[in-house]
Design a protein around this motif. Sequence first.
Motif, PDB file in Angstrom:
ATOM      1  N   UNK A  89       0.842  -1.323   0.107  1.00 17.55           N
ATOM      2  CA  UNK A  89      -0.112   0.069   0.047  1.00 17.55           C
ATOM      3  C   UNK A  89       0.823   1.253  -0.043  1.00 17.55           C
ATOM      4  N   UNK A  90       2.060   1.059   0.664  1.00 15.97           N
ATOM      5  CA  UNK A  90       2.813   2.096   0.632  1.00 15.97           C
ATOM      6  C   UNK A  90       3.466   2.904  -0.449  1.00 15.97           C
ATOM      7  N   UNK A  91       3.971   1.509  -1.314  1.00 17.43           N
ATOM      8  CA  UNK A  91       4.450   1.789  -2.654  1.00 17.43           C
ATOM      9  C   UNK A  91       3.528   2.322  -3.409  1.00 17.43           C
ATOM     10  N   UNK A  92       2.115   1.854  -3.545  1.00 14.72           N
ATOM     11  CA  UNK A  92       1.107   2.029  -4.255  1.00 14.72           C
ATOM     12  C   UNK A  92       0.919   3.682  -4.096  1.00 14.72           C
ATOM     13  N   UNK A  93       0.978   4.187  -2.763  1.00  9.37           N
ATOM     14  CA  UNK A  93       0.876   5.932  -2.645  1.00  9.37           C
ATOM     15  C   UNK A  93       1.982   6.525  -3.078  1.00  9.37           C
ATOM     16  N   UNK A  94       3.212   5.732  -3.120  1.00 10.14           N
ATOM     17  CA  UNK A  94       4.238   6.657  -3.280  1.00 10.14           C
ATOM     18  C   UNK A  94       4.673   6.468  -4.825  1.00 10.14           C
ATOM     19  N   UNK A  95       4.207   7.283  -5.582  1.00 12.95           N
ATOM     20  CA  UNK A  95       4.301   7.269  -6.882  1.00 12.95           C
ATOM     21  C   UNK A  95       5.402   8.438  -7.313  1.00 12.95           C
ATOM     22  N   UNK A  96       6.292   8.075  -8.261  1.00 16.29           N
ATOM     23  CA  UNK A  96       7.405   9.107  -8.499  1.00 16.29           C
ATOM     24  C   UNK A  96       8.343   9.425  -7.532  1.00 16.29           C
ATOM     25  N   UNK A  97       8.274   8.930  -6.422  1.00 19.74           N
ATOM     26  CA  UNK A  97       9.114   9.236  -5.081  1.00 19.74           C
ATOM     27  C   UNK A  97      10.567   8.313  -5.013  1.00 19.74           C
ATOM     28  N   UNK A  98      11.531   9.001  -4.773  1.00 23.47           N
ATOM     29  CA  UNK A  98      12.780   8.316  -4.519  1.00 23.47           C
ATOM     30  C   UNK A  98      13.608   8.933  -3.338  1.00 23.47           C
ATOM     31  N   UNK A  99      13.835   8.228  -2.360  1.00 27.53           N
ATOM     32  CA  UNK A  99      14.735   8.509  -1.273  1.00 27.53           C
ATOM     33  C   UNK A  99      16.198   8.025  -1.409  1.00 27.53           C
ATOM     34  N   UNK A 100      17.345   8.858  -1.286  1.00 29.16           N
ATOM     35  CA  UNK A 100      18.639   8.257  -0.988  1.00 29.16           C
ATOM     36  C   UNK A 100      19.137   8.680   0.283  1.00 29.16           C
ATOM     37  N   UNK A 101      19.626   7.823   0.923  1.00 33.22           N
ATOM     38  CA  UNK A 101      20.232   7.995   2.430  1.00 33.22           C
ATOM     39  C   UNK A 101      21.563   8.999   2.232  1.00 33.22           C
ATOM     40  N   UNK A 102      21.727   9.981   2.786  1.00 37.31           N
ATOM     41  CA  UNK A 102      22.941  10.782   2.874  1.00 37.31           C
ATOM     42  C   UNK A 102      23.817  10.460   4.115  1.00 37.31           C
ATOM     43  N   UNK A 103      23.064  10.465   5.202  1.00 42.26           N
ATOM     44  CA  UNK A 103      23.964  10.225   6.546  1.00 42.26           C
ATOM     45  C   UNK A 103      22.805   9.722   7.577  1.00 42.26           C
TER      46      UNK A 103
END
Length: 140
Positions: free
Chosen positions: A26-40
């Motif tokens: 369900x979270x992935x279905x809501x999260x369209x076009x969203x990308x997060x990259x850990x920096x720290x």
Amino acid sequence: MMMMRFRSIGPAVAASSVLAILLVVGAHAQMSGFAAKPLLQNTVEGDENKETAMLAITIAPGGSSGRHTHPGDCYGTVFEGTVELRVEGREPRRVSAGEAWHNPRGAIHELRNVGDTPVRVVNTLVVDKGKPRMQPVPQP
């Protein structure tokens, strides 16, 4: 050849596993076009129960983070583009490049790219160590 042994799991464990899978899907279905990259990621000095995480986020035009909460505070800054910040119980707010926001622990919120170019955001989370940083919240 390695043999794997599987144990039978009880109905409660099976049900909770299915629920966890459905929440992730369900979270992935809501999260369209969203990308997060850990920096720290680091432990908060003087408090071993808290950690900080800094994330570079990109949201495509029309994309969304999906509704979610954090087990701590969330600070965000827009570097490129404009997002609409939707916090439950408040009017939606447009946040553009050079502007920032703070969401306190547990606030149900969502970021949406309302422009026609990708949005670039840096989020800093100060959260409870060992807990999932983001908890999806279903649409009402």
